[in-house]
Write a protein that holds these residues in place. Structure first.
Motif, PDB file in Angstrom:
ATOM      1  N   VAL A  14       0.844  -1.202   0.000  1.00  0.00           N
ATOM      2  CA  VAL A  14       0.000   0.000   0.000  1.00  0.00           C
ATOM      3  C   VAL A  14       0.877   1.249   0.000  1.00  0.00           C
ATOM      4  N   GLY A  15       1.887   1.263   0.848  1.00  0.00           N
ATOM      5  CA  GLY A  15       2.791   2.419   0.885  1.00  0.00           C
ATOM      6  C   GLY A  15       3.509   2.645  -0.433  1.00  0.00           C
ATOM      7  N   LEU A  16       3.983   1.559  -1.023  1.00  0.00           N
ATOM      8  CA  LEU A  16       4.645   1.671  -2.330  1.00  0.00           C
ATOM      9  C   LEU A  16       3.669   2.144  -3.405  1.00  0.00           C
ATOM     10  N   ALA A  17       2.443   1.617  -3.378  1.00  0.00           N
ATOM     11  CA  ALA A  17       1.440   2.025  -4.370  1.00  0.00           C
ATOM     12  C   ALA A  17       1.135   3.516  -4.246  1.00  0.00           C
ATOM     13  N   LEU A  18       1.010   3.996  -3.023  1.00  0.00           N
ATOM     14  CA  LEU A  18       0.782   5.433  -2.826  1.00  0.00           C
ATOM     15  C   LEU A  18       1.950   6.251  -3.371  1.00  0.00           C
ATOM     16  N   GLY A  19       3.152   5.811  -3.059  1.00  0.00           N
ATOM     17  CA  GLY A  19       4.339   6.516  -3.559  1.00  0.00           C
ATOM     18  C   GLY A  19       4.411   6.516  -5.078  1.00  0.00           C
ATOM     19  N   LEU A  20       4.133   5.381  -5.671  1.00  0.00           N
ATOM     20  CA  LEU A  20       4.134   5.294  -7.135  1.00  0.00           C
ATOM     21  C   LEU A  20       3.045   6.179  -7.733  1.00  0.00           C
ATOM     22  N   HIS A  21       1.880   6.191  -7.101  1.00  0.00           N
ATOM     23  CA  HIS A  21       0.787   7.045  -7.586  1.00  0.00           C
ATOM     24  C   HIS A  21       1.200   8.505  -7.529  1.00  0.00           C
ATOM     25  N   TRP A  22       1.805   8.917  -6.434  1.00  0.00           N
ATOM     26  CA  TRP A  22       2.233  10.314  -6.306  1.00  0.00           C
ATOM     27  C   TRP A  22       3.300  10.664  -7.342  1.00  0.00           C
ATOM     28  N   LEU A  23       4.172   9.705  -7.657  1.00  0.00           N
ATOM     29  CA  LEU A  23       5.240   9.971  -8.628  1.00  0.00           C
ATOM     30  C   LEU A  23       4.759   9.988 -10.075  1.00  0.00           C
ATOM     31  N   GLY A  24       3.838   9.082 -10.414  1.00  0.00           N
ATOM     32  CA  GLY A  24       3.463   8.982 -11.826  1.00  0.00           C
ATOM     33  C   GLY A  24       2.031   8.593 -12.087  1.00  0.00           C
ATOM     34  N   GLY A  25       1.204   8.626 -11.053  1.00  0.00           N
ATOM     35  CA  GLY A  25      -0.209   8.315 -11.233  1.00  0.00           C
ATOM     36  C   GLY A  25      -0.455   6.848 -11.534  1.00  0.00           C
ATOM     37  N   PHE A  26      -1.660   6.584 -11.990  1.00  0.00           N
ATOM     38  CA  PHE A  26      -2.095   5.226 -12.293  1.00  0.00           C
ATOM     39  C   PHE A  26      -1.191   4.521 -13.304  1.00  0.00           C
ATOM     40  N   PRO A  27      -0.750   5.188 -14.383  1.00  0.00           N
ATOM     41  CA  PRO A  27       0.105   4.477 -15.354  1.00  0.00           C
ATOM     42  C   PRO A  27       1.383   3.913 -14.729  1.00  0.00           C
TER      43      PRO A  27
ATOM     44  N   GLN B 220      -1.384  -6.647  -4.051  1.00  0.00           N
ATOM     45  CA  GLN B 220      -1.914  -5.437  -3.412  1.00  0.00           C
ATOM     46  C   GLN B 220      -1.957  -4.284  -4.408  1.00  0.00           C
ATOM     47  N   PHE B 221      -0.954  -4.189  -5.254  1.00  0.00           N
ATOM     48  CA  PHE B 221      -0.975  -3.160  -6.299  1.00  0.00           C
ATOM     49  C   PHE B 221      -2.249  -3.285  -7.137  1.00  0.00           C
ATOM     50  N   ILE B 222      -2.574  -4.504  -7.559  1.00  0.00           N
ATOM     51  CA  ILE B 222      -3.770  -4.707  -8.387  1.00  0.00           C
ATOM     52  C   ILE B 222      -5.025  -4.335  -7.607  1.00  0.00           C
ATOM     53  N   ALA B 223      -5.080  -4.715  -6.345  1.00  0.00           N
ATOM     54  CA  ALA B 223      -6.242  -4.393  -5.515  1.00  0.00           C
ATOM     55  C   ALA B 223      -6.481  -2.891  -5.449  1.00  0.00           C
ATOM     56  N   LEU B 224      -5.424  -2.116  -5.614  1.00  0.00           N
ATOM     57  CA  LEU B 224      -5.527  -0.654  -5.499  1.00  0.00           C
ATOM     58  C   LEU B 224      -5.639   0.054  -6.846  1.00  0.00           C
ATOM     59  N   TRP B 225      -5.619  -0.694  -7.933  1.00  0.00           N
ATOM     60  CA  TRP B 225      -5.737  -0.072  -9.257  1.00  0.00           C
ATOM     61  C   TRP B 225      -6.982   0.792  -9.368  1.00  0.00           C
ATOM     62  N   VAL B 226      -8.116   0.299  -8.932  1.00  0.00           N
ATOM     63  CA  VAL B 226      -9.371   1.026  -9.101  1.00  0.00           C
ATOM     64  C   VAL B 226      -9.328   2.359  -8.350  1.00  0.00           C
ATOM     65  N   VAL B 227      -8.698   2.383  -7.186  1.00  0.00           N
ATOM     66  CA  VAL B 227      -8.601   3.610  -6.395  1.00  0.00           C
ATOM     67  C   VAL B 227      -7.615   4.577  -7.043  1.00  0.00           C
ATOM     68  N   SER B 228      -6.468   4.057  -7.448  1.00  0.00           N
ATOM     69  CA  SER B 228      -5.469   4.890  -8.105  1.00  0.00           C
ATOM     70  C   SER B 228      -6.019   5.474  -9.403  1.00  0.00           C
TER      71      SER B 228
ATOM     72  N   TYR C  67      -9.161   8.006   0.433  1.00  0.00           N
ATOM     73  CA  TYR C  67      -8.564   7.132   1.442  1.00  0.00           C
ATOM     74  C   TYR C  67      -9.430   5.939   1.846  1.00  0.00           C
ATOM     75  N   PRO C  68     -10.774   6.031   1.845  1.00  0.00           N
ATOM     76  CA  PRO C  68     -11.530   4.811   2.179  1.00  0.00           C
ATOM     77  C   PRO C  68     -11.269   3.680   1.181  1.00  0.00           C
ATOM     78  N   GLY C  69     -11.027   4.028  -0.070  1.00  0.00           N
ATOM     79  CA  GLY C  69     -10.735   3.021  -1.079  1.00  0.00           C
ATOM     80  C   GLY C  69      -9.398   2.343  -0.855  1.00  0.00           C
ATOM     81  N   TRP C  70      -8.407   3.094  -0.400  1.00  0.00           N
ATOM     82  CA  TRP C  70      -7.097   2.517  -0.109  1.00  0.00           C
ATOM     83  C   TRP C  70      -7.221   1.523   1.046  1.00  0.00           C
ATOM     84  N   ILE C  71      -8.020   1.897   2.048  1.00  0.00           N
ATOM     85  CA  ILE C  71      -8.234   1.005   3.192  1.00  0.00           C
ATOM     86  C   ILE C  71      -9.017  -0.231   2.760  1.00  0.00           C
TER      87      ILE C  71
END
Length: 163
Positions: free
Chosen positions: A27-40, A80-88, A102-106
């Motif tokens: 989850v932490g890595l996914a958030l960091g990746l999202h902040w750096l380059g978004g969903f792609p 976990q990355f895949i689980a968070l795709w829809v939120v990202s 944030y509810p989606g990340w949780i």
């Protein structure tokens, strides 16, 4: 190198519940990746985590003689990355800060853990393969199931209830 990748820098050696620790790091890595380059960027990282994780898991399991050691958690990160795709995707598409959803990340985290632990349907079948690909695939499927459920919950929350 394979040990460091398979255990995600040693996170897999944390006790209790190494899979939950690996998912939390995911989850932490996914958030960091999202902040750096978004969903792609998250999608690219997911594909890389799967293939590099498969390679590292195959090497690690061959060395240990255990087909699915608990300390291997790169599979949790990829799932976990895949689980968070829809939120990202939702945050990226709407131009929102990631934590605005944030509810989606949780939900993605909790649902992924539920599917990974209970292993219903094709998740359990993948887990029973008894090889490195099976180690990776059960978590990929758990991530897909969690992503679908997270999307349904978002639809209910935003579309049906109007929250």
């Amino acid at each position: 190198m394979k040990t460091m990748i398979a255990t995600v820098g040693g996170v897999g050696f944390l006790r209790p519940a190494p899979g939950t620790w690996g998912s939390a790091v995911g989850v932490g890595l996914a958030l960091g990746l999202h902040w750096l380059g978004g969903f792609p960027l998250l999608v690219i990282a997911t594909v890389a985590a799967f293939f590099v994780g498969w390679w590292a898991t195959a090497g690690y399991t061959a060395k240990t003689g255990d087909h699915d050691p608990g300390e291997v958690v790169i599979d949790e990160v990829a799932g976990q990355f895949i689980a968070l795709w829809v939120v990202s995707f939702g945050a990226w598409h709407a131009g929102l800060p990631a934590l605005a959803l944030y509810p989606g990340w949780i939900a993605g985290f909790v649902l992924f853990r539920i599917f990974d632990i209970t292993k219903p349907s094709i998740i359990g079948k993948a887990d029973r393969r008894g090889d490195a690909l099976g180690v990776m695939l059960d978590d990929i499927w758990a991530g897909v199931f969690a992503a679908i459920c997270t999307g349904v919950l978002a639809w209910i929350s935003h579309g049906v209830l109007g929250l």
